[in-house]
Design a protein around this motif. Sequence first.
Motif, short mmCIF file in Angstrom:
data_model
loop_
_atom_site.label_atom_id
_atom_site.label_comp_id
_atom_site.label_asym_id
_atom_site.label_seq_id
_atom_site.Cartn_x
_atom_site.Cartn_y
_atom_site.Cartn_z
N ALA A 1 0.82 -1.20 0.00
CA ALA A 1 0.00 0.00 0.00
C ALA A 1 0.86 1.26 0.00
N PHE A 2 1.95 1.25 0.75
CA PHE A 2 2.87 2.39 0.78
C PHE A 2 3.44 2.65 -0.61
N TYR A 3 3.88 1.59 -1.24
CA TYR A 3 4.43 1.68 -2.60
C TYR A 3 3.35 2.14 -3.58
N GLY A 4 2.17 1.55 -3.47
CA GLY A 4 1.08 1.89 -4.38
C GLY A 4 0.62 3.33 -4.26
N ARG A 5 0.61 3.85 -3.03
CA ARG A 5 0.17 5.23 -2.85
C ARG A 5 1.15 6.20 -3.50
N LYS A 6 2.44 5.92 -3.43
CA LYS A 6 3.43 6.77 -4.10
C LYS A 6 3.22 6.77 -5.61
N LEU A 7 2.95 5.58 -6.16
CA LEU A 7 2.71 5.49 -7.60
C LEU A 7 1.42 6.20 -7.98
N PHE A 8 0.40 6.08 -7.16
CA PHE A 8 -0.87 6.75 -7.41
C PHE A 8 -0.69 8.27 -7.41
N THR A 9 0.04 8.79 -6.45
CA THR A 9 0.30 10.24 -6.37
C THR A 9 1.02 10.73 -7.62
N LEU A 10 2.01 9.97 -8.07
CA LEU A 10 2.74 10.35 -9.28
C LEU A 10 1.82 10.39 -10.49
N GLN A 11 0.99 9.36 -10.66
CA GLN A 11 0.11 9.31 -11.82
C GLN A 11 -0.93 10.42 -11.81
N ILE A 12 -1.46 10.74 -10.63
CA ILE A 12 -2.43 11.83 -10.54
C ILE A 12 -1.76 13.15 -10.93
N ALA A 13 -0.55 13.37 -10.44
CA ALA A 13 0.18 14.60 -10.77
C ALA A 13 0.43 14.69 -12.28
N LEU A 14 0.78 13.57 -12.89
CA LEU A 14 1.02 13.57 -14.34
C LEU A 14 -0.28 13.81 -15.12
N ALA B 1 -2.73 -0.99 -2.13
CA ALA B 1 -1.94 -2.22 -2.21
C ALA B 1 -2.12 -2.90 -3.57
N SER B 2 -3.30 -2.76 -4.16
CA SER B 2 -3.53 -3.32 -5.50
C SER B 2 -2.57 -2.70 -6.51
N ILE B 3 -2.41 -1.39 -6.41
CA ILE B 3 -1.48 -0.69 -7.31
C ILE B 3 -0.06 -1.20 -7.09
N GLY B 4 0.33 -1.30 -5.81
CA GLY B 4 1.67 -1.78 -5.50
C GLY B 4 1.91 -3.20 -5.97
N ALA B 5 0.90 -4.06 -5.83
CA ALA B 5 1.05 -5.45 -6.25
C ALA B 5 1.19 -5.56 -7.77
N ALA C 1 1.48 -0.79 -13.89
CA ALA C 1 0.90 -0.09 -12.75
C ALA C 1 0.30 1.24 -13.19
N GLU C 2 0.96 1.92 -14.12
CA GLU C 2 0.42 3.17 -14.67
C GLU C 2 -0.92 2.91 -15.36
N GLN C 3 -0.98 1.85 -16.15
CA GLN C 3 -2.24 1.50 -16.83
C GLN C 3 -3.32 1.14 -15.80
N PHE C 4 -2.92 0.46 -14.74
CA PHE C 4 -3.89 0.06 -13.71
C PHE C 4 -4.51 1.29 -13.05
N VAL C 5 -3.70 2.28 -12.74
CA VAL C 5 -4.22 3.50 -12.13
C VAL C 5 -5.19 4.20 -13.08
N ARG C 6 -4.81 4.30 -14.34
CA ARG C 6 -5.61 5.05 -15.31
C ARG C 6 -6.87 4.29 -15.74
N GLY D 1 -10.42 5.25 -14.21
CA GLY D 1 -11.43 5.17 -15.27
C GLY D 1 -12.20 3.88 -15.37
N GLY D 2 -12.02 2.96 -14.42
CA GLY D 2 -12.70 1.68 -14.46
C GLY D 2 -14.17 1.79 -14.14
N PRO D 3 -14.89 0.67 -14.18
CA PRO D 3 -16.34 0.69 -13.89
C PRO D 3 -16.66 1.19 -12.49
N TYR D 4 -15.71 1.03 -11.57
CA TYR D 4 -15.89 1.55 -10.20
C TYR D 4 -14.82 2.58 -9.88
#
Length: 239
Positions: free
Chosen positions: A110-123, A203-207, A217-222, A227-230
């Motif tokens: 989750a720690f790793y995934g949150r960092k990746l999520f923050t980066l993708q949102i900023a981009l 954690a899903s993003i991190g995994a 992981a970038e595609q997963f966030v987007r 943009g997914g159904p939920y």
Amino acid sequence: MNLFRSSIRPSVIPRSYLYSSFLVCRTQINPQRTIVYMDGLTKDDRITIAPVRTEYAARLDQTYTEVEDAWRRLTGEHAAAFELPRELLLQVFTHKSFRHGIFPYNERLAFYGRKLFTLQIALLVSAAPSESLTAIAGKDIDAVTAPTADHLLHSRNPIFNVAKASQILPLIKWKSAKNFEDVLTAPPRKSGLFEAGSQTIFASIGAVAMHHGGAKAEQFVRRVVMGGPYGILKVSVTS
């Protein structure tokens, strides 16, 4: 009694034996029998002796199946692209509070995934074209500090809403902070479900990043988290 106690030693539980509702011990006197410490029994009935391999294997397989179904529901049409091993999926859905953290849990993912999520949102938010005097290479750097972006970057509400909308909350393994009759209907911030739910999405993003790499992981966030159904965009529009 001392002889009986000395003959019982907790097994080193392999990964395939995790997440049961009991603690498995082997006896040196009769290795073919199993001592099972069942949850929910009275103190007097705490210990029973019975072979449990077949029953446990079926229960574990059912748990894997339920988690895999939840993952397919979350990822929707992209399920095949973001498929994860069963053991890793179970770790994604396990909070540190479950059984005092003795099983693989999702905190570091989750720690790793949150960092990746923050980066993708900023981009994402800074990619919009802009003719502002503060624009850099024609991109709107000011968008990163706009209220909408700030909400996505610093609030866990949008992430928790993804977990709630995709109905994965009942599958998360965690322990409530207080005693509630129904933890799923109790105030999520008080029960701890808010933390457990949002952490599962991170954690899903991190995994995905650990198993498939950063590009996936970038595609997963987007495609899923946003943009997914939920996803956040879908939930924000309908809520």
